[in-house]
Design a protein around this motif. Structure first.
Motif, PDB file in Angstrom:
ATOM      1  N   GLU A 148      -2.024  -2.755   4.509  1.00 34.29           N
ATOM      2  CA  GLU A 148      -3.227  -2.849   3.671  1.00 34.29           C
ATOM      3  C   GLU A 148      -4.506  -2.620   4.463  1.00 34.29           C
ATOM      4  O   GLU A 148      -5.520  -2.212   3.902  1.00 34.29           O
ATOM      5  CB  GLU A 148      -3.275  -4.230   2.995  1.00 34.29           C
ATOM      6  N   ARG A 150      -6.234   0.648   3.909  1.00 32.90           N
ATOM      7  CA  ARG A 150      -6.758   1.051   2.599  1.00 32.90           C
ATOM      8  C   ARG A 150      -8.195   1.549   2.735  1.00 32.90           C
ATOM      9  O   ARG A 150      -8.969   1.047   3.563  1.00 32.90           O
ATOM     10  CB  ARG A 150      -6.724  -0.115   1.614  1.00 32.90           C
ATOM     11  N   ASP A 164     -11.496   2.384   0.233  1.00 38.05           N
ATOM     12  CA  ASP A 164     -12.149   2.381  -1.074  1.00 38.05           C
ATOM     13  C   ASP A 164     -13.591   2.848  -0.910  1.00 38.05           C
ATOM     14  O   ASP A 164     -14.186   2.736   0.172  1.00 38.05           O
ATOM     15  CB  ASP A 164     -12.130   0.973  -1.679  1.00 38.05           C
ATOM     16  N   SER A 183      -4.093   5.437  -0.669  1.00 36.47           N
ATOM     17  CA  SER A 183      -4.241   4.001  -0.426  1.00 36.47           C
ATOM     18  C   SER A 183      -3.213   3.200  -1.203  1.00 36.47           C
ATOM     19  O   SER A 183      -2.637   2.234  -0.704  1.00 36.47           O
ATOM     20  CB  SER A 183      -5.651   3.532  -0.814  1.00 36.47           C
ATOM     21  N   GLU A 184      -2.959   3.608  -2.445  1.00 34.82           N
ATOM     22  CA  GLU A 184      -2.031   2.883  -3.295  1.00 34.82           C
ATOM     23  C   GLU A 184      -0.578   3.087  -2.888  1.00 34.82           C
ATOM     24  O   GLU A 184       0.241   2.180  -2.978  1.00 34.82           O
ATOM     25  CB  GLU A 184      -2.225   3.308  -4.761  1.00 34.82           C
ATOM     26  N   PRO A 220      -0.637   3.397   2.696  1.00 29.87           N
ATOM     27  CA  PRO A 220      -1.788   3.310   3.607  1.00 29.87           C
ATOM     28  C   PRO A 220      -1.358   3.349   5.068  1.00 29.87           C
ATOM     29  O   PRO A 220      -1.245   2.332   5.737  1.00 29.87           O
ATOM     30  CB  PRO A 220      -2.443   1.983   3.234  1.00 29.87           C
ATOM     31  N   GLY A 270      -9.463  -2.224   4.039  1.00 29.04           N
ATOM     32  CA  GLY A 270      -8.551  -3.149   3.379  1.00 29.04           C
ATOM     33  C   GLY A 270      -8.926  -4.610   3.545  1.00 29.04           C
ATOM     34  O   GLY A 270      -8.362  -5.466   2.871  1.00 29.04           O
TER      35      GLY A 270
END
Length: 356
Positions: free
Chosen positions: A152, A155, A157, A180-181, A184, A206
Motif C-alpha cells: 500500500e 499507492r 493518488d 494502485s488498485e 502497487p 499510501g
C-alpha cells in the motif's frame, strides 16, 4: 531513470569524474544493461560448454501482471534498494518492516553497497560492476519513497504535473488509479514521472502524505553523488569516502542542468537520441563523442560474446570461442550475479533486511 539517465547521463558523469572514454563507455553500457537483462535462460555452446545468468529487470509492459512482476530479487537489489529510513545499520526505523524497504536517496545502505562493490575493483568484471552500482545508486534518487514490493505504501493518488496537458492529466490519473488498485509495486502507479528528468510533479502516497518532486534537482543531486562515487574509484579510495570528493564543478553541473531542462520529450528513447546528438556535437565539453548503445545485432555485447546461435536437434547452440571468457557480456553477468549475491547475503542483512 530511463535510458537517457542510465546510459548517456552516466557516461557524461563518468567522464567528468576523470574516467577515460573507453572505461566510461563500458560503465554506461553496464548501467543501462541492468534494465535490459530480462532473460535468465542458460546459454549452451556447440562444444558442450554452458553459461548461467540471472535477470535484473522485467520489461514493464503491464504493471498489473503481478505474477510475473512480483520478484523481490529483481526490484529490491537493482531498482529500489531499501533505505532503512535513512538510518545506519545499528538503528531500526519505527513502525513495520516496510519502513526498512522504502528506497531513500544516498542512504547508508547505498553507501555500504558501494563499499561492497569497491572490494571487487581488482576483479576483471570491476568496470561492469561499477556500471551496475551506478544504476542502483542513481535509482535511489529517482525512485525515492517507493519500495520494490507490492504494498500500500506505493499507492499514488491525486497525481499531478505542471508539464501535462489537461487531457493527459485525466488519462494519467485513471491509469495511476488502476495500477494502485491492482498492484502497487515500485513506482508503477506513478507511471514514468519519477524517470522524466525535466518535470515537477506531486501525489499523495499510501500513507496519506502529499509528496512534491522536482526531478531536475533530484537528477542533479544523483549526478553529483555518482560523480563523487566514481572519483573515489579513479583515486582508488576503496573506503568510498564520498563526502571527501569534490563532485561536479559548477560548469559541469550547469551543462548537465541545461540538458535536463532542454531535452523534454516524454519518450526516454527520444531523449536518449538527443543526448547522443549533444555528445557528438560536443555540448558537454568532452570533445566530439560517438556513443552508442546496441542491445541486439552485431555491435551488441551479447552478439560479440556469443555470435549467432543456430538450432541443433531442436536446441539453440552458440559457437564457442575462448574469447567468450573475457567478453564484456560475460563480465557483466559475472558482476550481476556477484552484486546480487553480496547485497542480499551481506549488505541488507546487516540492516535486518532479509529478502527472497
Amino acid at each position: 531513470m530511463q535510458i537517457d539517465g542510465h546510459h548517456t547521463l552516466t557516461y557524461v558523469v563518468a567522464r567528468y569524474a576523470g574516467v577515460d572514454h573507453d572505461t566510461a563507455e563500458k560503465v554506461a553500457y553496464s548501467a543501462q544493461y541492468v534494465d535490459e537483462a530480462t532473460n535468465d535462460s542458460q546459454v549452451h555452446f556447440d562444444n558442450g560448454a554452458m553459461y548461467d545468468r540471472i535477470v535484473s529487470a522485467h520489461k514493464m509492459l503491464d504493471y498489473r501482471n503481478t505474477q510475473k512482476l512480483d520478484n523481490s530479487l529483481v526490484w529490491i537489489p537493482f531498482h529500489f534498494l531499501p533505505g532503512n529510513a535513512g538510518l545506519p545499520s545499528n538503528d531500526n526505523p519505527k513502525g513495520s518492516f516496510i519502513n526498512r524497504l522504502i528506497c531513500k536517496p544516498d542512504s547508508q545502505v547505498s553507501r555500504d553497497m558501494l563499499k561492497m562493490v569497491a572490494q571487487h575493483w581488482q576483479r576483471p568484471y570491476a568496470t561492469q560492476m561499477m556500471g551496475i552500482a551506478m544504476h542502483v545508486y542513481a535509482d535511489t534518487f529517482a525512485h525515492q519513497e517507493f519500495a520494490g514490493v507490492i504494498h500500500e505504501v506505493n499507492r499514488v493518488d491525486e497525481l499531478d504535473s505542471t508539464s501535462s496537458s489537461l487531457l493527459q492529466k485525466v488519462t494519467d490519473k485513471l491509469v495511476s488509479y488502476g495500477v494502485s488498485e491492482s498492484s502497487p509495486l515500485g513506482h508503477g502507479a506513478a507511471l514514468s514521472f519519477p524517470d522524466r528528468p525535466y518535470t515537477s510533479w506531486k501525489y499523495k502516497n499510501g500513507l496519506g502524505e502529499v509528496i512534491k518532486r522536482n526531478n531536475k534537482e533530484i537528477f542533479l543531486q544523483a549526478a553529483d553523488a555518482m560523480c563523487k562515487a566514481m572519483q573515489c574509484w579513479v583515486k582508488k579510495d576503496s573506503t568510498m569516502n564520498i563526502d571527501n570528493q569534490p563532485g561536479l564543478t559548477q560548469k559541469q553541473r550547469s551543462l548537465i542542468e541545461h540538458a535536463l531542462i532542454t531535452i523534454t520529450d516524454d519518450s526516454g528513447e527520444i531523449r536518449h537520441k538527443e543526448w547522443l546528438k549533444w555528445l557528438k556535437e560536443d555540448k558537454f565539453n568532452l570533445g566530439s563523442v560517438d556513443l552508442n548503445f546496441e542491445i541486439d545485432g552485431e555491435a551488441s555485447w551479447k552478439h560479440k560474446a556469443r555470435g549467432e546461435g543456430r538450432k541443433v536437434n531442436g536446441d539453440l547452440k552458440y559457437p564457442y570461442s575462448e574469447s567468450f571468457l573475457t567478453s564484456d557480456w560475460k563480465y557483466f553477468h559475472d558482476a550481476l550475479k556477484t552484486y546480487r549475491l553480496e547485497v542480499i547475503r551481506d549488505v541488507l542483512p546487516s540492516y535486518g533486511i532479509c529478502v527472497a
